[in-house]
Scaffold this active site. Structure first.
Site, PDB file in Angstrom:
ATOM      1  N   LYS A 284      39.337  23.131  28.167  1.00 29.41           N
ATOM      2  CA  LYS A 284      40.220  24.264  28.426  1.00 29.41           C
ATOM      3  C   LYS A 284      41.339  23.865  29.383  1.00 29.41           C
ATOM      4  CE  LYS A 284      40.065  29.043  30.021  1.00 29.41           C
ATOM      5  NZ  LYS A 284      39.240  30.072  30.642  1.00 29.41           N
TER       6      LYS A 284
ATOM      7  N   SER B 118      44.183  36.559  36.592  1.00 30.68           N
ATOM      8  CA  SER B 118      44.682  35.201  36.814  1.00 30.68           C
ATOM      9  C   SER B 118      45.790  34.820  35.846  1.00 30.68           C
ATOM     10  CB  SER B 118      43.533  34.194  36.733  1.00 30.68           C
ATOM     11  OG  SER B 118      42.650  34.387  37.805  1.00 30.68           O
TER      12      SER B 118
ATOM     13  N   HIS C  43      38.970  38.492  43.573  1.00 29.74           N
ATOM     14  CA  HIS C  43      37.783  37.657  43.758  1.00 29.74           C
ATOM     15  C   HIS C  43      37.280  37.764  45.200  1.00 29.74           C
ATOM     16  CE1 HIS C  43      39.672  34.987  40.453  1.00 29.74           C
ATOM     17  NE2 HIS C  43      38.669  35.646  39.900  1.00 29.74           N
TER      18      HIS C  43
ATOM     19  N   ARG D 173      37.015  45.060  36.029  1.00 31.56           N
ATOM     20  CA  ARG D 173      38.248  45.809  36.293  1.00 31.56           C
ATOM     21  C   ARG D 173      38.386  47.025  35.387  1.00 31.56           C
ATOM     22  NH1 ARG D 173      41.178  40.313  35.815  1.00 31.56           N
ATOM     23  NH2 ARG D 173      40.515  40.811  33.733  1.00 31.56           N
TER      24      ARG D 173
END
Length: 169
Positions: A49, A136, A25, A98
Site C-alpha cells: 500500500k 487522513s 487519533h 466517525r
C-alpha cells in the site's frame, strides 16, 4: 456511556495506519488511556500500500506525540492484528468511529477478527463531534493544495506533511 471500572483493566490495542496521525487519533488515545492499564498503538502497515509516511516515520511521530503517556506504547505490525493481540496479551481492540460508514466497515472487520480470535473483543469509540471531518486522506489532499490543516493535526505532523509534500514536488 457507562464503564464498569475494575482494579485491573485489560490491555488494549489501538491499531491504524496513522498516515498521518491526527487530533482525532490523539483524542481517542487521551480518552482511553485512563480506562486501560496499557494501550499499544499499533501502526498496521501493508508493504503493497502507498502511504505518505514510512512506517518508521509514523512510529517516530506517534512516539513523540504520546511521550507523556506512561501507559501508551507504539509498535509496528505487518500481519493480522489478532496475531499481535495474542502475542502481546491484549484482549481489546479500540476502533474510533466517525460516522455510520466507519461503523459498517469496522463492524464487519470486528466480526472477522472475532472469528479469527474469539478472546479478542472490539470496542467502538465514537469520535467527539469536532473530529468528525478529520480523515487522513482528506488531510493529505487538502495539504497538497496548500490548505490549512492546523486544526486537524498537531504542529509536528503539520510540519512533516508540508515537508513531505515539498520533497515530493
Amino acid at each position: 456511556m457507562i464503564f464498569f471500572v475494575q482494579d485491573n483493566m485489560a490491555k488494549a490495542i489501538f491499531p491504524g495506519s496513522f498516515d498521518p496521525p491526527t487530533y482525532g487519533h490523539l483524542n481517542i488515545i487521551e480518552r482511553m488511556k485512563n480506562i486501560f492499564d496499557e494501550i499499544d498503538l499499533v501502526i498496521a502497515y501493508n508493504k503493497a500500500k502507498k502511504s505518505m509516511f514510512t512506517p518508521e516515520e509514523r512510529l517516530a511521530m506517534l512516539k513523540e506525540l504520546t511521550s507523556g503517556y506512561e501507559n501508551v506504547s507504539v509498535h509496528l505490525w505487518d500481519k493480522l492484528i489478532v496475531d499481535y493481540a495474542k502475542q502481546s496479551g491484549a484482549s481489546v481492540l479500540l476502533r474510533g468511529i466517525r460516522n455510520s460508514t466507519d461503523f459498517a466497515y469496522e463492524f464487519d472487520l470486528s466480526l472477522m477478527n472475532h472469528n479469527l480470535s474469539s478472546d479478542v473483543e472490539t470496542l467502538f469509540i465514537p469520535t467527539e463531534p469536532k473530529y468528525v471531518i478529520i480523515k487522513s486522506s482528506s488531510i493529505k489532499e487538502l495539504a497538497s493544495f496548500g490548505g490549512d490543516i492546523s486544526e486537524m493535526v498537531p504542529p509536528l505532523v503539520e510540519k512533516a506533511v508540508r515537508n513531505k509534500i515539498q520533497s515530493d514536488n
